[in-house]
Design a protein around this motif. Structure first.
Motif, PDB file in Angstrom:
ATOM      1  N   ASP A   1      13.800 -27.344 -21.161  1.00 33.24           N
ATOM      2  CA  ASP A   1      14.147 -26.037 -19.718  1.00 33.24           C
ATOM      3  C   ASP A   1      13.715 -26.920 -18.540  1.00 33.24           C
ATOM      4  N   GLY A   2      14.162 -27.638 -18.156  1.00 28.97           N
ATOM      5  CA  GLY A   2      13.278 -28.375 -16.578  1.00 28.97           C
ATOM      6  C   GLY A   2      13.397 -27.563 -15.538  1.00 28.97           C
ATOM      7  N   GLY A   3      13.312 -26.409 -15.125  1.00 24.65           N
ATOM      8  CA  GLY A   3      12.829 -25.781 -14.598  1.00 24.65           C
ATOM      9  C   GLY A   3      13.717 -25.762 -13.214  1.00 24.65           C
TER      10      GLY A   3
ATOM     11  N   ASN B   1      15.008 -20.874 -13.219  1.00 23.83           N
ATOM     12  CA  ASN B   1      14.047 -20.824 -12.402  1.00 23.83           C
ATOM     13  C   ASN B   1      12.057 -20.478 -12.386  1.00 23.83           C
ATOM     14  N   LYS B   2      12.511 -21.256 -13.016  1.00 23.12           N
ATOM     15  CA  LYS B   2      10.663 -21.931 -13.127  1.00 23.12           C
ATOM     16  C   LYS B   2      10.242 -23.118 -12.680  1.00 23.12           C
ATOM     17  N   PRO B   3       8.939 -23.070 -12.219  1.00 21.11           N
ATOM     18  CA  PRO B   3       8.754 -24.598 -11.551  1.00 21.11           C
ATOM     19  C   PRO B   3       9.044 -25.324 -12.798  1.00 21.11           C
ATOM     20  N   ALA B   4       9.214 -26.385 -11.829  1.00 21.68           N
ATOM     21  CA  ALA B   4      10.196 -28.109 -12.563  1.00 21.68           C
ATOM     22  C   ALA B   4       9.367 -28.839 -12.697  1.00 21.68           C
ATOM     23  N   CYS B   5       9.957 -29.589 -14.330  1.00 20.55           N
ATOM     24  CA  CYS B   5       8.992 -29.700 -15.304  1.00 20.55           C
ATOM     25  C   CYS B   5       9.168 -31.592 -15.337  1.00 20.55           C
TER      26      CYS B   5
ATOM     27  N   LEU C   1      17.151 -17.055 -14.005  1.00 21.39           N
ATOM     28  CA  LEU C   1      17.559 -17.332 -15.075  1.00 21.39           C
ATOM     29  C   LEU C   1      16.188 -17.938 -16.279  1.00 21.39           C
ATOM     30  N   MET C   2      15.650 -17.351 -16.683  1.00 24.63           N
ATOM     31  CA  MET C   2      14.140 -17.998 -17.121  1.00 24.63           C
ATOM     32  C   MET C   2      14.106 -18.862 -18.378  1.00 24.63           C
ATOM     33  N   SER C   3      15.781 -19.392 -18.723  1.00 16.39           N
ATOM     34  CA  SER C   3      15.157 -20.392 -19.984  1.00 16.39           C
ATOM     35  C   SER C   3      16.569 -20.965 -20.325  1.00 16.39           C
ATOM     36  N   ILE C   4      16.929 -21.526 -21.411  1.00 19.97           N
ATOM     37  CA  ILE C   4      17.712 -22.097 -21.272  1.00 19.97           C
ATOM     38  C   ILE C   4      19.485 -21.643 -21.761  1.00 19.97           C
ATOM     39  N   PHE C   5      18.679 -20.612 -23.075  1.00 15.46           N
ATOM     40  CA  PHE C   5      20.023 -19.497 -23.231  1.00 15.46           C
ATOM     41  C   PHE C   5      20.354 -18.833 -22.046  1.00 15.46           C
ATOM     42  N   ASP C   6      19.055 -18.416 -21.661  1.00 19.38           N
ATOM     43  CA  ASP C   6      19.979 -17.913 -19.970  1.00 19.38           C
ATOM     44  C   ASP C   6      20.537 -18.464 -19.642  1.00 19.38           C
ATOM     45  N   ALA C   7      20.216 -20.056 -18.580  1.00 21.77           N
ATOM     46  CA  ALA C   7      20.817 -20.850 -17.893  1.00 21.77           C
ATOM     47  C   ALA C   7      22.751 -20.971 -18.146  1.00 21.77           C
TER      48      ALA C   7
END
Lengths: 159, 337, 833
Positions: free
Chosen positions: C311-313, C349-353, C132-138
């Motif tokens: 988008d928190g990661g 699913n990205k590095p945490a912000c 899940l690579m974006s706010i919308f996806d998630a």
């Protein structure tokens, strides 16, 4: 494969037995204990590891010791004249041009090369000379100011 | 720290020795001059030569010479030397400009013009670490078998990213190439192939030894480079324009685009349109539109590819305007020769 | 004290660590080499989201030169995280990876090369899960859960706060604007890659040297994760080669180095590669924003309603605080009588912000300041005048119950308006000016001689513009990360018979100059020179706790603690000197390294002698100072995020040109006036302002942390675009002093606030130049051309987000607005006496 090399660093000859593929950056830091040379990417993309080879700024992360044998290497540890700081070092300290200080060695050496080639550079020339050294702290402003101040002082000392 | 893999380093003293070494080791060997392209790629395991043949010790590769028939620039001449050479700046301003816009001052002190002419093609799916490329599944240029930019494609679309190559092409440069079996002189255009992997039309043992330029009589040239920052960045569009003028009439012209294909891309129809004409604003607009045609960037560099395509037209117009003395038209002056 | 009474404060002195830095002697973490040291590397996930089926380390273990290999199985099964409410990280992933770059295993070996090779010999089998690579996806895939906790599937945090009746306030407005903005994520990119050296010695004790901004939090986490008494762990923060918030969490590599040291009986060094630093991240959250604000005809705000989606990661990090910060600081700048804020942080699913300079506030600041600019245009008001009119009143409360003290924003606006030539340029540049006959090109060169040109000069494609924006920022968070009643900062001052003074303080110098500020303040109080004061920072076994170098808290909090400690030392010495000189201690002053009565200065004793007298009277001279902020948390749930002892203010004007053919933005000059309360050292203060501007420029125009096919698109210094000298304009800094009663000698923060207005000032200047709106950062040339293209096609010339997620915020916690109420008690805080 290890090779015996003799490097002239800061006017001293250092002999070391190192793997061929060990970069100048790694040999300076890890074999000669000259940790003043920093690194930020090891891929030639930031300028942090700049040293002077025959007076010219080059990136130690992309240089092999074998290729620099017989040439004059200057690191930050060799910029001062004994205990007397280079005017650039003095100006950087006085003007707050070093914040975290991590890019500072590379920038000082690059600036030193500029001033030996062009003693009274314009601000634009200083910017162009330092365009290969990233700094994330200072916005470069105090760095440019400090190079200008050092140039002025060196000019005065000459006349 | 990201480090180099191990290799054997050979330091030949002559071109012939170097070519022989290259012939002997074949695909296992690679050449290194400044190291600014080879070593980062080796650290990322894009290149994995077992033998590295260093050209630094070969004296005949260095220096700029002017003879009656034109100019000879040794391939081992650094980009700094090329960009600051007064006579090059006078006769081939676009070349001095392009060399001076490569990467950063430090890398220009290290990198050579031969290296820049032969610089590996680039792609932001390829210029990544081994671990990154493994995570995405590798591409055909290294370790994989598909193209990640154009997944249906049977070829690699990595981008020619040399600043000097389009300029040298526009200036009609030739290259002296020395191999184990002898040497040949070829137009620079003949060095390149339209393939992201096999982008150089030379045998592995062949070494680019000299860049040969014809006399600059009547030629004017300009180079414009598109990139995000004024330093470090490779071109994501380069526009080289050269025109031989007779008074204010164009006698001969070449327009070559960089970084929009796997090789420097000439805009021949556009250049032909200039011949016999005075450079006017109308002509500039017409030629710029034509020149943008061959610009076919894909989405594998910095900036969006439609944007790179769009700026092609603008840069061609500006380069032509600069050559035609129509005012700089806008771009940063340091980018116009 | 007035300015003229200071000896050290306000002087442009070199930093105390400047000399070591210019000669290359400063020892950063990676510069430490210990005997028998081993080198560690982490194996990181190549999947964005996957279950771990198996990890086989046999081949790695068999490699000659490998000392130890660890996986999650070799560590206590304890999760950690910086915030008590988000304990969701593992030093090494046990069951699941949540991003490319998640750590899975680690190797210690004879050298880094061997460790690296061994990592490649570890075999991992994964069961891939959808990434899940974006706010919308998630939000669209609640069935795929990145974490099992939170406020809903893939919703880490959902907050809603309302202060007063916002709907009614909007109904009563003359103009209501509703705008949507997007702020792309970006990263700190410190020049120094994170590094640490761990040494678990045979007596069972552990020392960790690390490039960290928060040694105290690292100390706490190590004790928890390694199941080892905190009393046996010592964390030393080495000089940090750039932080900006990126070294403020406890990290996997620190924990793993400790464990490997325990297993191998050797010191273990771990140094991240640049690519790993991108995965470690904790940088700027990408934030989508909707903002609806009512205005009167004269430009007053009637009410404001803000929604943010972060988008928190893949992990919590500081995310709960980040979410609040996108909402709660806004009312500190301008009068907003009623305010509603809804925010949500989404896992991807990205590095945490996490916290990057300005933590959570640059994004809404961009939205608010661009919206103000649009409103000013619609209302026919000058954007600087509109802002000047609505500045918050000092010593009042905001709608959301924050107490503000001094406010120099009005003066800041006046100063940048004047210095920049705002009024003339506002008329001369810009699209409306361009419609007249006046040429608008070349703001600097003026009319160069062009009389002999045959063809008429076409208008230059480079259009000049000038824009303004303002901001406020907190001087240290009013509450600690973990709830407690202890000091936020502690200092011990020790005087020795030589006349030297040692300062022990947990603060970490990350280049901002905290060591220097401690020396300056102590020297000021004791009448010494900074060189007489030796600062020993950031060692959990020696120094009193300071919570860390984040939140712009160190100068104020450590500074106040140092002043208290030095004051206690001074009092003790004065007592002894008074007895010797047979005078009243109150008659004494400390200056020029002496203590005496001003009118009888010949009898003054040297500081060293005074220490001897003091030691003879009191015994060892060592005094503590403690600081905790005033207790001003709003009396509602969530009221703990946002309060600060005081707030800094900034006003910024940017002048630039935009090339309308290429969309390229060329910054000319930036003027910034910053209300710093009191300038403790102008060089350091200007340095913080200039660095903030620089970082803001990068965020505004080119820096972005973006992803493609589940991977970071450009984890390199080359492709992540950090501005060089050539992109950095001339910066004109004006420091405004308001002498805040909460700060050390009146000082407020300067390290983060000045970043905030730069980004919207650039956006507003671009609008001024071309009449287009780019409602998302970075503002790249292609977006500018796209907006111009829209205008040619007769459409609104705006580029920005077109849609918002389908998302239900919580029912808001409704609290009465405290807007305009008198401030809480000033200068009242714990540990004062």
């Amino acid at each position: 494969m290890k090779v015996r090399i003799a490097l002239t660093v800061n006017d001293e000859v250092h002999e070391a037995l190192v793997p061929v593929h060990k970069t100048l950056l790694e040999v300076l830091r890890e074999d000669l204990a000259l940790t003043g040379t920093k690194h930020g990417c090891e891929l030639g993309e930031c300028g942090t590891c700049t040293v002077l080879v025959d007076g010219q700024p080059v990136l130690s992360c992309l240089a092999l010791p074998l290729e620099t044998e017989g040439r004059r290497i200057t690191t930050i540890e060799g910029l001062a004249d004994g205990a007397r700081l280079h005017p650039l070092q003095q100006a950087f300290a006085e003007l707050g041009a070093a914040q975290c200080g991590y890019c500072t060695p590379g920038i000082l050496l690059t600036a030193a090369a500029l001033l030996s080639e062009r003693p009274s550079p314009t601000r634009q020339e200083v910017k162009e000379a330092l365009a290969g050294n990233l700094c994330r702290c200072t916005g470069y402003t105090k760095i440019l100011d400090a190079v200008e101040l050092a140039a002025l002082r060196m000019e005065r000392a000459r006349t | 720290m990201i480090r180099l893999p191990s290799f054997t380093y050979l330091a030949p003293r002559t071109l012939a020795e170097a070519a022989t070494a290259m012939a002997e080791h074949g695909r296992d060997a690679m050449l290194v001059a400044g190291g600014t392209d080879l070593y980062p790629n080796m650290k990322r395991r894009q290149f994995e030569p077992k033998v590295v043949v260093g050209l630094r010790g070969i004296r005949e590769l260095r220096g700029v010479r002017v003879e009656s028939g034109g100019w000879t620039i040794g391939a081992g001449t650094t980009l700094s030397e090329v960009s600051t050479h007064p006579a090059i700046a006078r006769d081939f301003p676009a070349l001095a400009t392009a060399a001076g816009l490569v990467s950063s001052p430090q890398l220009r002190n290290m990198g050579t013009i031969g290296g820049n002419v032969c610089v590996d093609t680039r792609c932001n799916y390829y210029n990544q670490s081994y671990e990154w490329r493994k995570a995405i599944g590798f591409c055909m240029k290294k370790d994989g078998d598909i193209c990640l930019v154009a997944p249906g494609s049977s070829r690699c679309w990595a981008v020619s990213s040399s600043d000097t190559a389009p300029v040298l092409w526009a200036l009609g440069a030739r290259l002296r190439v020395v191999g184990a079996g002898g040497e040949r002189i070829v137009p620079i255009a003949a060095l390149y192939r339209d393939d992201g992997i096999e982008y150089l039309a030379k045998r592995p043992d062949e070494i680019v030894a000299d860049v040969l330029l014809p006399p600059a009589d009547g030629w004017r040239s300009a180079y414009l480079k598109l990139r995000r920052r004024g330093s470090f960045d490779f071109p994501v569009l380069g526009v080289a324009v050269a025109a031989r003028m007779n008074g204010d009439v164009v006698r001969e012209a070449r327009i070559v685009l960089g970084a929009v294909a796997s090789l420097p891309r000439p805009a021949e129809r556009a250049a032909a349109e200039l011949v016999g004409q005075r450079i006017t604003r109308d002509l500039v607009t017409r030629v710029a539109d034509l020149a943008a045609g061959p610009s076919k960037p894909l989405d594998n560099t910095d900036f969006t590819h439609p944007y790179r395509k769009r700026v092609t037209r603008v840069f061609v117009a500006r380069a032509l305007a600069a050559i035609g003395g129509l005012g700089d038209g806008g771009p940063a002056s340091e980018e116009v020769a | 004290m007035t300015k003229n009474d200071f000896a050290v404060v306000g002087q442009p002195l070199p930093k105390v660590d400047a000399w070591a830095k210019v000669v290359g002697e400063t020892r950063y973490a990676d510069d430490l080499f210990l005997p028998r040291m081993a080198y560690a590397k982490l194996l990181r996930s190549s999947h964005a989201h996957a279950r771990i089926r198996s990890i086989d380390t046999a081949r790695a273990r068999a490699l000659p030169g490998v000392y130890a290999v660890v996986t999650a199985a070799d560590l206590p099964p304890v999760k950690f995280g910086i915030l008590p409410v988000s304990q969701d990280e593992e030093a090494l992933c046990a069951d699941k990876v949540r991003m490319v770059g998640d750590p899975l295993a680690a190797v210690a070996a004879v050298d880094e090369e061997t460790a690296d090779l061994a990592c490649r010999l570890i075999d991992v089998t994964y069961e891939p899960l959808p990434a899940l690579m974006s706010i919308f996806d998630a939000l669209a895939h609640p069935e795929v859960r990145i974490h099992e906790y939170g406020d809903g599937p893939n919703v880490h945090k959902n907050v809603a706060l309302q202060f007063g009746d916002v709907d009614a306030a909007l109904v009563g407005a003359d103009l209501v604007r509703e705008d949507v903005f997007f702020f792309e994520g970006n990263t700190h990119l410190p020049m120094e890659q994170h590094a640490a050296v761990a040494h678990w010695t045979s007596d069972g004790k552990l020392t960790l040297w690390s490039s960290t901004q928060t040694p105290h939090y690292v100390h706490r986490v190590l004790a928890k994760v390694l199941a080892t008494p905190a009393a046996h762990i010592r964390v030393i923060a080495t000089p940090v080669g750039g932080g900006f918030g990126g070294k403020t969490d406890p990290f996997s590599h620190e924990i793993v180095a400790c464990q490997l040291s325990k297993l191998t009986g050797r010191p273990v060094k771990i140094a991240l590669t640049r690519e790993e630093v991108f995965y470690t991240h904790r940088g700027r959250h990408p934030v989508l924003m909707w903002i609806k604000t009512g205005f009167t005809k004269r430009g007053d705000i009637t009410g404001c309603h803000l929604r943010t989606w972060l988008d928190g990661g893949a992990y919590g990090s500081y995310g709960v605080a980040s979410t609040f910060y996108t909402g709660v600081i806004n009312p500190v700048t301008y009068k907003i009588p009623v305010y509603k804020f809804e925010g949500a942080r989404i896992f991807t699913n990205k590095p945490a912000c996490g916290p990057k300079r300005g933590h959570g506030t640059p994004q809404p600041r961009f939205a608010l300041e661009c919206q103000l600019d649009k409103a000013a245009e619609q209302l026919g008001l000058d954007p600087a005048d509109l802002r000047r009119r609505i500045v918050v009143e000092p010593y009042t409360k905001t709608a959301n119950h924050l107490t503000v003290t001094t406010i120099g924003l009005g003066e800041c606006i006046d100063k940048v308006v004047e210095a920049s030539g705002w009024r003339a340029k506002r008329t001369r540049y810009g699209v409306t000016a361009a419609m007249g006959s006046q040429p608008t090109g070349g703001s600097r060169e003026g009319g160069a001689g062009c009389t002999h040109l045959v063809q008429p000069e076409p208008p230059s494609p480079k259009k000049p513009g000038i824009g303004i924006a303002c901001s406020a920022y907190m001087t240290g968070a009013g509450t600690a990360i973990y709830w407690n009643d202890m000091p936020h900062s502690g200092v011990i001052v020790r005087a020795d018979r030589s006349g030297g003074v040692a300062i022990l303080c947990g603060a970490t110098d990350i280049g901002q100059g905290s060591d220097s500020v401690l020396a300056y303040l102590t020297a000021e109080v004791l009448g010494l020179e900074p060189v007489d004061v030796q600062v020993f920072p950031a060692d959990t076994s020696l120094t009193p706790v300071d919570l860390g170098s984040y939140s712009s808290r160190v100068t104020l909090m450590c500074g106040m603690a140092a002043i208290q400690a030095a004051g206690r030392l001074r009092d003790a010495i004065f007592k002894a000197v008074a007895r010797k000189l047979e005078v009243d201690p109150a008659a004494l002053v400390a200056r020029e390294r002496k203590i005496g009565v001003p009118d009888d200065w010949d009898k003054a004793v040297s500081f060293a002698r005074a220490v001897e007298l003091g030691e003879a009277m009191h015994g060892v001279l060592a005094f503590p100072g403690s600081y905790a902020p005033p207790k001003r948390a709003g009396k509602y749930k969530g009221g703990g995020v946002g309060p600060s002892p005081c707030y800094s203010y900034s006003a910024c004007v940017v002048e630039l040109t935009v090339d309308e053919e290429t969309g390229t933005v060329d910054l000319r000059d930036v003027w910034i006036a910053h209300d710093i309360g009191r300038t403790l050292n102008p060089l350091l203060a200007e340095g913080q302002v200039e660095g903030s501007i620089y970082m803001g420029i990068g965020e505004a125009l080119m820096e972005e942390q973006v992803f493609r096919k589940g991977l970071h698109k450009q984890p390199s210094m080359l492709e992540y675009k950090s501005p060089t000298t050539l992109e950095t304009p001339e910066i004109h800094t004006i420091l405004v002093e308001t002498d805040d009663p909460e700060g050390p000698f009146g000082a407020k923060e300067v390290g983060q606030g000045p970043l905030l207005p730069v980004i919207p000032a650039i956006a507003n200047a671009i609008h001024h130049a071309l009449g287009i709106r780019i409602d998302e950062v970075p503002i790249t040339p292609d977006k500018i051309l796209k907006a111009l293209e829209l205008r040619r096609r007769g459409k609104p010339p705006r580029v920005g987000p077109e849609r918002l997620p389908l998302f239900t915020f919580k029912d808001p916690l409704v609290v009465e607005s405290a807007f305009g109420q008198p401030a809480d008690a000033i200068g009242v805080r714990p540990f004062q006496s």
